[in-house]
Design an enzyme around this catalytic site. Sequence first.
Site, PDB file in Angstrom:
ATOM      1  N   ARG A 239       0.713  -1.245   0.128  1.00 37.09           N
ATOM      2  CA  ARG A 239      -0.100   0.135  -0.113  1.00 37.09           C
ATOM      3  C   ARG A 239       0.837   1.262   0.076  1.00 37.09           C
ATOM      4  NH1 ARG A 239      -3.375  -2.876  -1.320  1.00 37.09           N
ATOM      5  NH2 ARG A 239      -5.552  -3.292  -0.616  1.00 37.09           N
ATOM      6  N   GLU A 268      -4.350   7.078  -5.373  1.00 35.22           N
ATOM      7  CA  GLU A 268      -4.221   6.494  -6.651  1.00 35.22           C
ATOM      8  C   GLU A 268      -5.686   6.712  -7.500  1.00 35.22           C
ATOM      9  OE1 GLU A 268      -1.730   2.529  -5.149  1.00 35.22           O
ATOM     10  OE2 GLU A 268      -3.806   2.450  -5.559  1.00 35.22           O
ATOM     11  N   HIS A 287      -0.241   0.379  -9.794  1.00 36.32           N
ATOM     12  CA  HIS A 287      -1.135  -0.694  -8.951  1.00 36.32           C
ATOM     13  C   HIS A 287      -1.413  -1.868 -10.076  1.00 36.32           C
ATOM     14  CE1 HIS A 287      -3.442  -0.970  -5.229  1.00 36.32           C
ATOM     15  NE2 HIS A 287      -3.041  -2.286  -5.677  1.00 36.32           N
TER      16      HIS A 287
END
Length: 321
Positions: A239, A268, A287
């Site tokens: 994370r 994000e 990601h």
Amino acid sequence: MKIVVLDGLALNPGDIDWHVLDHLGEVVVYDKTPYDDHDEIINRLAGAEVVLVNKVPMTKDIMDAAPDLKVIAESATGYDNVDVAYAKEKGIAVMNVPTYGTDAVAQFTFALILAVTSRVKQHDDLVHAGAWQQAGRFSFWDSPLIELKDKTLGLVGFGKIAQAVAKMALAFNMKVIFYNHRPKEVFDDAIEQVDLETLYAQADFISLHIPYTVEMSEFINTDVLHKMKNTAVLINTARGKLINEADLTAALNDGQIAYAALDVASQEPINNDNPLLTAKNCYLTPHIAWAPQETRERLLNIVVDNIESYLAGKPVNVVNG
């Protein structure tokens, strides 16, 4: 039963089949739902007994306005977008998917390590640009290449993903050390559990494999970065909020550590003003460690299993009791 998918595009850009949900009831799929528009979220949840979410927030006010809601099915392992305690008060089961992406994320962790050490893309670009021809010799390299043999990989956390990464590291003849908040059994005598101070001091590569909690916010900061080798490589597929990004930027620019390779950011999609975008020796990907098609298909099938288990009165993967 009405099932609403609020941010379907996160899981499925069109290459997997939502019809695996059809036998459970009426399915309504929204590709995107604005995270900050609670009125629209509430409107879309009207009559829903089950909601599938990835990042859309499930807050107290949203749950209060969705009286039919019985299940929040996370299409992910993390569930920090849900007020889990309040869902429990409301009798709403919150179900996650804990182990769908172990191999994919471990694979991508090593992809980041190899991106830093072997520089395949960089040298492919150079060859296509004519640099090999211009060099006039059979072999040339534009930046240092790093052999992994006998380097030390430090894993922060030692859950399923970290253990899979450890197996890969042993195949590269690396040394593996790890920190975990409680003692863990190891599957190979070459793997050693150590304290954090030892890990920071010894590891050539430090890879984060811990969940995000408020207590772990900006776990990696200036103080911690100064404990690492100046040749260290920091890897994060966990994370983004585990790292103080301004502190990491300063450490990279000042040569306090050598490289960072990150698949996640604190916000994000990444903000345009994120300092890491201009940091030295910083590899950034959007990601995607969890995102191979096979992995996402597995995830959706487990979501279906979760809902079926709830309907059968034998719920699994419930994170709020």
